[in-house]
Design a protein around this motif. Structure first.
Motif, short mmCIF file in Angstrom:
data_model
loop_
_atom_site.label_atom_id
_atom_site.label_comp_id
_atom_site.label_asym_id
_atom_site.label_seq_id
_atom_site.Cartn_x
_atom_site.Cartn_y
_atom_site.Cartn_z
N ILE A 181 50.98 45.85 -12.34
CA ILE A 181 52.02 45.74 -13.36
C ILE A 181 53.37 45.72 -12.67
N THR A 231 56.01 42.11 -16.33
CA THR A 231 55.05 42.60 -17.31
C THR A 231 55.58 43.82 -18.04
N THR A 262 48.06 40.45 -14.87
CA THR A 262 47.76 41.76 -14.28
C THR A 262 46.26 41.89 -14.00
N VAL A 307 48.39 51.24 -20.82
CA VAL A 307 49.82 51.05 -21.11
C VAL A 307 50.23 51.89 -22.31
#
Length: 242
Positions: free
Chosen positions: A125, A129, A187, A227
């Motif tokens: 990441i 992103t 990613t 995330v």
């Protein structure tokens, strides 16, 4: 909304996430116009004199722009003179757009590191992103109540297609935020190539009969779940500070 059935919390636009979104619009436009300028620069010398074509052959984009920007056409009497003026103008335009894009990239990176440095910790990441994640979640990520909701916002939640005698089949969700979806996809591809735990996971799932597309879909869902948990401390920290 008037009937009281719409209870979702709207995304706010009063903080760093909105600042990143605005800068990213300018950055994407600068990158697009820079690409268009270099394509035109490389196409124009087709009818240039042999000496000029030999001088710019094999040069990188930066070296090509620097060389053409240094042209000093003195007259405007022949097509060759007009070509030199055109190439010089396009080269200077490319240099300006390149400097602008780099400046905006740094500004976006500074904002991302200031707003959510934890998003840059997972493997694969990067700033781009993380910026897309912040743009989608907004300045009030606490409005997203689950990782499944974030996956749906990103278009990563699979859509079941099984019916009748079939079950357990899914297709890719073509909704959601396509830029964030593409960023999570990149990613996953980086992890599949360079992240050993992901490489091992791919090998295991392949032996189980999963296709590459199905494995990528699972990995995208895993990344968006991670995330989501990285974003959750943000509202608690803000409330504690207040």
């Amino acid at each position: 909304m008037l009937a009281g059935f719409a209870t979702a919390t709207p995304k706010t636009a009063d903080g760093e996430a909105e600042m990143i979104r605005q800068l990213k619009i300018a950055h994407e436009q600068a990158v697009e116009q820079r690409a268009a300028a270099i394509v035109t620069i490389k196409a124009m010398p087709v009818h240039a004199p042999d000496t000029l074509r030999a001088e710019i052959a094999g040069k990188t984009q930066i070296a090509l722009a620097r060389h053409l920007a240094g042209l000093r056409p003195r007259h405007l009497d022949t097509p060759e003179d007009a070509l030199c003026h055109t190439l010089r103008t396009l080269a200077k335009r490319w240099q300006y757009l390149d400097a602008e894009a780099k400046k905006l990239t740094k500004m976006i990176a500074d904002l991302v590191r200031r707003t959510a440095p934890q998003l840059l910790e997972p493997f694969g990441i990067g700033v781009d992103t993380a910026a897309e994640i912040l743009i989608v979640t907004g300045d009030n990520p606490e409005r997203i109540k689950s990782d499944a909701a974030l996956a749906k916002l990103a278009g990563i939640a699979p859509v079941p297609t099984g019916s009748g005698m079939t079950s357990g089949r899914h297709r890719i969700n073509h909704g959601g935020h396509r830029q964030l979806n593409a960023a999570i996809y990149r990613t996953v591809i980086v992890r599949m190539r360079f992240h050993q735990p992901t490489i091992d996971y791919v090998a295991r799932r392949t032996t189980e009969g999963k296709t590459e597309r199905e494995i990528i879909r699972c990995l995208k869902r895993y990344v968006i779940r991670a995330v989501y948990h990285l974003l959750r401390p943000a509202p608690r920290t803000a409330s504690a500070a207040s």
